[in-house]
Design a protein around this motif. Structure first.
Motif, short mmCIF file in Angstrom:
data_model
loop_
_atom_site.label_atom_id
_atom_site.label_comp_id
_atom_site.label_asym_id
_atom_site.label_seq_id
_atom_site.Cartn_x
_atom_site.Cartn_y
_atom_site.Cartn_z
N ASP A 337 97.26 14.39 33.72
CA ASP A 337 95.89 14.00 33.40
C ASP A 337 95.88 12.70 32.61
O ASP A 337 96.49 12.61 31.54
CB ASP A 337 95.22 15.12 32.59
CG ASP A 337 93.83 14.76 32.14
OD1 ASP A 337 93.12 14.08 32.91
OD2 ASP A 337 93.45 15.16 31.01
N ASP A 339 93.37 11.31 31.05
CA ASP A 339 92.51 11.37 29.86
C ASP A 339 93.24 11.88 28.63
O ASP A 339 92.94 11.46 27.51
CB ASP A 339 91.29 12.25 30.15
CG ASP A 339 90.28 12.21 29.03
OD1 ASP A 339 89.78 11.12 28.72
OD2 ASP A 339 90.02 13.27 28.43
N THR A 340 94.21 12.79 28.80
CA THR A 340 94.91 13.35 27.65
C THR A 340 96.35 12.83 27.50
O THR A 340 97.09 13.33 26.65
CB THR A 340 94.94 14.89 27.74
OG1 THR A 340 95.55 15.27 28.98
CG2 THR A 340 93.54 15.48 27.65
N GLU A 341 96.75 11.88 28.33
CA GLU A 341 98.09 11.31 28.20
C GLU A 341 98.27 10.74 26.79
O GLU A 341 97.43 9.98 26.29
CB GLU A 341 98.29 10.20 29.22
CG GLU A 341 99.64 9.52 29.15
CD GLU A 341 99.71 8.28 30.03
OE1 GLU A 341 100.83 7.77 30.25
OE2 GLU A 341 98.65 7.81 30.48
N SER A 342 99.37 11.10 26.13
CA SER A 342 99.58 10.73 24.72
C SER A 342 101.01 10.24 24.50
O SER A 342 101.90 10.48 25.32
CB SER A 342 99.30 11.92 23.80
OG SER A 342 97.97 12.38 23.96
N GLU A 383 96.36 9.55 21.83
CA GLU A 383 95.95 9.44 23.23
C GLU A 383 95.85 7.97 23.62
O GLU A 383 95.17 7.17 22.95
CB GLU A 383 94.63 10.17 23.44
CG GLU A 383 94.76 11.67 23.24
CD GLU A 383 93.45 12.41 23.38
OE1 GLU A 383 93.49 13.66 23.40
OE2 GLU A 383 92.38 11.76 23.46
N LEU A 400 96.68 16.27 18.83
CA LEU A 400 96.96 16.18 20.26
C LEU A 400 96.13 17.20 21.01
O LEU A 400 95.73 18.23 20.45
CB LEU A 400 98.44 16.43 20.54
CG LEU A 400 99.44 15.38 20.04
CD1 LEU A 400 100.87 15.92 20.18
CD2 LEU A 400 99.30 14.07 20.81
N ARG A 401 95.88 16.91 22.30
CA ARG A 401 95.24 17.88 23.19
C ARG A 401 96.19 18.19 24.34
O ARG A 401 97.01 17.36 24.73
CB ARG A 401 93.93 17.31 23.76
CG ARG A 401 92.82 17.15 22.75
CD ARG A 401 91.52 16.76 23.45
NE ARG A 401 91.65 15.47 24.13
CZ ARG A 401 90.87 15.09 25.14
NH1 ARG A 401 89.95 15.93 25.63
NH2 ARG A 401 91.01 13.90 25.69
N ALA A 402 96.06 19.40 24.89
CA ALA A 402 96.88 19.80 26.03
C ALA A 402 96.03 20.65 26.96
O ALA A 402 95.31 21.56 26.51
CB ALA A 402 98.11 20.57 25.57
N ASN A 403 96.12 20.36 28.26
CA ASN A 403 95.35 21.13 29.25
C ASN A 403 96.13 22.38 29.65
O ASN A 403 97.34 22.34 29.87
CB ASN A 403 95.08 20.28 30.49
CG ASN A 403 94.24 19.06 30.18
OD1 ASN A 403 93.43 19.08 29.25
ND2 ASN A 403 94.41 17.99 30.95
N LYS A 409 91.69 20.10 35.47
CA LYS A 409 92.51 18.93 35.19
C LYS A 409 93.99 19.23 35.36
O LYS A 409 94.43 20.37 35.23
CB LYS A 409 92.24 18.44 33.76
CG LYS A 409 90.84 17.91 33.53
CD LYS A 409 90.70 17.35 32.13
CE LYS A 409 89.33 16.71 31.92
NZ LYS A 409 89.20 16.14 30.56
N THR A 412 98.96 17.86 30.75
CA THR A 412 99.05 16.72 29.84
C THR A 412 100.49 16.21 29.77
O THR A 412 101.43 17.01 29.66
CB THR A 412 98.58 17.12 28.43
OG1 THR A 412 97.20 17.49 28.51
CG2 THR A 412 98.75 15.97 27.44
#
Length: 519
Positions: A337, A339-342, A383, A400-403, A409, A412
């Motif tokens: 994804d 959008d959440t690539e970090s 991100e 951080l976010r993770a799908n 989606k 991540t």
């Protein structure tokens, strides 16, 4: 979280220290200029001596190649211009060279006269003595076989490591050879200023900035494409610097290592193109996570902040289409994804080092660059699509976010870049500290993990081969990079815990934690 903070310096003391640094920096620059003039004078003297030696060898006792023939053909050469009977050793071959008295005196040192001096094919043996003298002189001047353009880069043996480190080639505006039209480009300048970190401490930092990024830390993200020409123009503006593309390995002129190419005083445009990947082939492709940093007084300049992330994106192969809103980690790698690539960048800081000047340690003095004793520990990054630009910004990682699998989606992708000089342990846990095997390793230092167990057969990814590399802990050292797909087992809160360890004792010197929200 365990950090050791230091009180902020007063404006007065900072101004005094800054003035002292500028004085030392100016002295270092004057020394470098004087050394450069000495090297140029030595190179010119060496060139003149080489020219004199070559001219003596070519001229010898007269014009042309006569002295080169003195060992063997001198006896027959003199009578060859006079009556034929005087040629005592071999009267038959030599008279054939005498009918042309104009050709005998000078041209025998070159290949062309030997061809013209043998009009009769039956007298080919008469030309055999001439190659011998021409081969002898070609072996004698072995000390100076270098072409003339080598005079621009004099080479010599270095007496010591100090001599090696302080005698690098410093060019103002090197030329980019075979320059091509780039697909993408960036203009980077070098700056120094005091920056405040998330623990309240403030330090002088040096780093790179672009017109779009502003003056912050780390340097701006650079994101070229596989198979496309990329340009990076650097304008150091404070002493000589380079840009080394760590792990990408372009040709020496564009690799930014002063020891093998040059240090840049004015400007230079680096040019390279990442290699395109091929599905199932571990020997091709450059997509992955890298970083760039200065390679002048490298240990100090990297600690001062002269680095930034590089991400090489893969080509899109027709057999591996990409879902909208997603991207592949490499040509046939997993989708993730956007959008959440970090990215997470562990970084530790030794305040003592941030009081040094540009060339500290390069003149043989012991400034303590072999003793790295950090007092502050930071996690940089976040991100990628949400990094804010602007001056005086330190890009600190706060969350951080993770799908979670099963949603709309793709998963991540977490990119890990170790930018400090200590070993690290990175742990994925629950809020209570229990380990969670949610990190799938897909690449290391820009090289995908593949199953290469069958020679000659395509090499699938480890997940495609049936054994995804899942873990809850990573151990790594300076400059290592990992690409990790996050697979939280269910929605909720998790933790990313990073520990800095002493090289010798293994003692944990610092700890940072950030929350991971899975949804």
């Amino acid at each position: 979280m365990s950090n050791v903070n230091v009180p902020l310096r007063s404006n007065k003391s900072k101004a005094a220290k800054r003035a002292e640094k500028e004085r030392k920096r100016a002295e270092a620059e004057r020394k470098r200029e004087a050394d450069a003039r000495k090297r140029a004078a030595a190179a010119a003297l060496k060139k003149r001596e080489a020219e004199q030696r070559n001219s003596k060898k070519n001229d010898g006792g007269g014009k042309g190649g006569k002295p080169t023939q003195a060992p063997k053909p001198s006896a027959p050469a003199k009578p060859s211009a006079k009556p034929k009977p005087t040629a005592t050793p071999k009267p038959t071959p030599k008279p054939t060279a005498t009918p042309k008295p104009t050709a005998t005196p000078r041209p025998t040192a070159t290949a062309a006269p030997t061809a013209t001096a043998t009009p009769k094919p039956t007298e080919a043996p008469s030309s055999s003595p001439t190659p011998e003298p021409t081969q002898e002189p070609s072996q004698q001047p072995t000390p100076s076989p270098r072409p003339s353009n080598d005079d621009e880069v004099p080479r010599h043996r270095f007496r010591s490591q100090v001599d090696f480190s302080s005698d690098q080639l410093d060019l103002d505006r090197p030329v980019t050879e075979f320059r091509q039209t780039p697909h993408s480009s960036v203009y980077l300048e070098v700056f120094n200023r005091d920056l405040r970190f998330d623990d309240g401490a403030e330090f002088e930092m040096w780093s790179f900035d672009s017109p779009q990024s502003g003056r912050g830390f780390p340097g701006p993200l650079i994101r070229p494409l596989e198979g496309k020409i990329f340009h990076a123009t650097v304008h150091p503006s404070m002493g000589p610097h380079t840009i080394h593309w760590h792990g990408l390995e372009p040709d020496p002129r564009n690799d930014g290592v002063g020891h093998t190419s040059f240090e840049i005083g004015g400007t230079y445009t680096y040019q390279w193109a990442p290699e395109p990947g091929r599905p199932g082939d571990p020997n091709y492709g450059a997509a992955g996570t890298y970083f760039y940093h200065c390679h002048v007084n490298t240990t100090l300049h990297a600690q001062m902040g002269m680095f930034g992330p590089v991400i090489v994106d893969p080509v899109v192969h027709p057999d591996y289409p990409v879902t909208p809103g997603a991207r592949r980690a490499f040509v046939d790698g997993p989708e993730y994804d956007i959008d959440t690539e970090s990215i997470v960048i562990p970084y530790s800081l030794d305040p003592r080092w941030h009081e040094m000047h540009h060339a500290a340690g390069l003149s043989g003095e012991d400034v303590g660059l072999n003793r790295f004793e950090p007092k502050h520990f930071y996690l940089m990054g976040g991100e990628l699509v949400r990094r804010r630009s602007g001056d005086n910004r330190v890009w600190s990682l706060s969350a951080l976010r993770a799908n979670v699998a099963g949603g709309a989606k793709k998963p991540t992708l977490l990119r890990i870049l170790n930018a400090n000089y200590l070993p690290n342990h990175m742990r994925f846990t629950t809020v209570d500290g229990e380990p969670v095997r949610m990190a799938e390793l897909i690449a290391h230092d820009g090289r995908p993990f593949r199953d290469t167990s069958v020679p000659g057969a395509p090499s699938p990814t480890c997940r495609e081969a049936g054994y995804p590399l899942l873990t809850d802990v990573l151990a790594f050292g300076a400059a290592e990079r990992y690409d990790v797909i996050l697979h939280p087992p269910e929605p909720g809160e998790y933790r990313l815990r990073v520990e800095w360890e002493d090289w010798i004792t293994g003692e944990v010197l610092g700890v940072r934690e950030v929350p991971i929200t899975a949804a």
